[in-house]
Structures are given as C-alpha cells and as structure tokens.
Motif scaffolding. Structure first.
Motif, PDB file in Angstrom:
ATOM      1  N   LEU A   8       0.842  -1.174   0.000  1.00 46.03           N
ATOM      2  CA  LEU A   8       0.000   0.000   0.000  1.00 46.03           C
ATOM      3  C   LEU A   8       0.882   1.229   0.000  1.00 46.03           C
ATOM      4  CD1 LEU A   8      -2.646  -1.105   2.642  1.00 46.03           C
ATOM      5  CD2 LEU A   8      -2.674  -1.416   0.185  1.00 46.03           C
ATOM      6  N   HIS A 281     -10.425  -1.848  11.256  1.00 50.15           N
ATOM      7  CA  HIS A 281      -9.650  -0.621  11.439  1.00 50.15           C
ATOM      8  C   HIS A 281      -9.539  -0.181  12.884  1.00 50.15           C
ATOM      9  CE1 HIS A 281     -13.811   0.614  11.282  1.00 50.15           C
ATOM     10  NE2 HIS A 281     -13.493   1.789  11.770  1.00 50.15           N
ATOM     11  N   HIS A 322      -8.919  -2.911   4.841  1.00 51.13           N
ATOM     12  CA  HIS A 322      -8.572  -1.626   5.458  1.00 51.13           C
ATOM     13  C   HIS A 322      -8.582  -1.734   6.983  1.00 51.13           C
ATOM     14  CE1 HIS A 322      -8.659   0.468   1.572  1.00 51.13           C
ATOM     15  NE2 HIS A 322      -9.728  -0.265   1.308  1.00 51.13           N
TER      16      HIS A 322
END
Length: 326
Positions: A8, A281, A322
C-alpha cells in the motif's frame, strides 16, 4: 505458490527539479453576507504556485496541506467520509463540537456536513442529547457490504495460496453469537475431509478459529457471551478442558501472549488446528484464518512456524479490508 502481501504505497506529489521556492497566495473564499464559506474546506491549506517558463500557460495552483501533502480535490466528500468513519469507530453518538475537534475541522463545516448527512439518513441527530450517531442509510451500507460477501471473495484466493504452500486444509470463519460460522474452506489434496464445511457452525470456545477471535475481543464482551456454565458445551464424551469461564479466560490470556490460537482434537479427535484473527480498522476481530491437520503428522515444534504463515495471511486480509493487522 506463496501468498504475497499487498503493498500500500501512497506516493507523494513529485517535486520539479530546479524549482525555486514556491510563492504562497492567501486562501480564496466566497462570501455570502460577509461570511466566508468553509463547507468541507481544509483551513490550513494554501495554494502553492510554481514558477513557469516565459510564454508557457499559467499553471493551476496546487493546494497543499500544512503537512506538505496534496490536499483533496473534493474536501467536502473527504470530510464527510471522515465523519462517518469517526462515528463508526466510537461506541456511542458524539457532539458536533467533539467531531470538529477530533477531525480538526471548523465547527461551521461540520454542522453543514452533518445537516446534509442527516437529510440523507446517514446520521441521526439525537436532539435531547445534542449528539449525532449513525443513521439508517449507514446501516443499509453495512448490510449491502455483508450481502456482497467481501471477506469470502477476498479470503478465498489467499487461503488457496496458503494451502498450495503448506499442503494442509485451511478455512475462514466469523463469530456468530457464541459460535463460529465457516464461510470459506480450501481443502488440500489427499487430506481427510473435515467438519468445517461452508455454513457449518461450531462452539467458538472449542475451535482454534473461535479462540483466536475471542482473544481479540474485550474481556467484558467474552464474559457477556459466556455468563454461566450452561454456555459451555462439548462435542465428545471426552470433556474439553475449557468448560467454565475461568478456564476460557486463562486460555485466552495464553493466546494473546503467544499471538495465535490452537485446538487439540476437541472438534475432531486426532486433528489439530492453528488460527489467527483478522481485525478491522479499530482492532475488532472480523474473522479468523485457520489451518487443520492430523496432529501425528505435524510435530509440536513445527507449530510456531505454521502459525507464522497463518498470521501473515490474516494480516494480509486485515490490510485488504482496510483493517489493522495484529
């Protein structure tokens, strides 16, 4: 074929070689009744103008935040999503002033954005408490997310790669009440069939998958799931060593310290399992990746190495959704 971790990279804007220091102009504003509009704007950002060659067309200003990062081209949309993410991460509604402080946004912008979000059902204004929480439209998005089975779609090829490397069967499970529900199974060639078919539910305290998830939950949540002895069940005449809350709590402490969960024949005699949690997350356990094998085929001293491979896949899946890897 081995599972590889996605990269990422957030690439910064390239600097132009030989550029002189940029001249900074004051922030532009549109006034209505003498008051500048701040809807969704980043107040700390200012346009940066780079020099140009003689006769070249004038470049468009590039807005940069105080941190040096290029500011969003659609700040209102970005700040709307930031508010939704903030509300989703909290256990209860928030006052608009606290939202503004937490996100570093002007209060006027936050009130404008919340008004639009409330009109569209994404937030709910609790008038008596003067707080804002998530609305029905946000819930509908969550339901749509579940219907599209993103965990299954993302997890299946990753588990297939793991199975190719280790030659043992793997599965992905989620917590459903006090049970784990298996949503993906990748069967290794020439390996015995398992009970962990897709759609099967098993008591979470008996399985490596369940223990990995339970260990990542707050202890108060685990206690709520297992309030008394009646919550504990066994699958075989040989009673599981975890049949009361004190035993479960002690075992989960070991899982947290070790970093992975194990199971020794409590689901199917002769089979062992190793599992690691997939987290979102805010660090909440979303699922668990597990591998099941004949215990007499894998010596105990090889379990940590296999656990490391499983943890890597769990971390990769956390990143793909994520989330925050362990």
């Amino acid at each position: 074929m081995s599972a590889t971790s996605p990269t990422l990279n957030h690439l910064p804007a390239s600097a132009t070689p030989g550029n002189a220091p940029a001249a900074t102009a004051g922030p532009a504003s549109s006034a209505t009744g003498g008051t500048a509009s701040t809807l969704g704007a980043a107040p700390e950002a200012a346009p940066v103008i780079t020099p140009q060659a003689p006769g070249a067309p004038a470049p468009k200003p590039v807005r940069r935040a105080a941190t040096g990062k290029v500011a969003s081209k659609v700040p209102a949309a970005e700040n709307t999503l930031r508010i939704l993410k903030l509300l989703a991460s909290r256990r209860g509604p928030m006052a608009a002033s606290n939202i503004a402080t937490a996100l570093g946004l002007p209060r006027s912008s936050v009130y404008h954005l919340l008004g639009v979000m409330e009109a569209n059902g994404f937030v709910l204004h609790l008038h008596e408490e003067q707080r804002y929480g998530l609305g029905i439209s946000a819930f509908e998005l969550s339901s749509a997310y579940s219907r599209q089975e993103p965990l299954s779609r993302l997890g299946r090829p990753m588990l297939a790669s793991l199975v190719d490397v280790i030659g043992e069967s793997a599965h992905l499970a989620v917590l459903h009440g006090r049970d784990v529900l298996y949503i993906v199974e990748e069967r290794a060639k020439n390996r015995p069939s398992l009970v962990t078919d897709v759609g099967v539910r098993l008591p979470s305290h008996l399985t490596a998958s369940g223990r990995a998830i339970l260990a990542a939950l707050p202890k108060s949540q685990v206690r709520a799931l297992y309030p008394n002895a009646a919550a504990f069940t066994a699958r075989h005449e040989t009673e599981s060593p975890i049949m009361k809350y004190s035993a479960l709590s002690s075992h989960l402490d070991q899982v947290r310290q070790r970093g992975y969960a194990t199971e020794h024949g409590e689901v199917t005699p002769g089979f062992g399992s190793i599992a690691a949690a997939v987290t979102d997350h805010v660090g909440w356990p979303t699922a668990a990746v597990a591998v099941t094998f004949l215990e007499d085929k894998l010596p105990a001293d090889q379990w940590p190495a296999l656990a490391a491979r499983i943890q890597k896949v769990a971390d990769e899946l956390s990143i793909r959704i994520h989330g925050r890897p362990a």
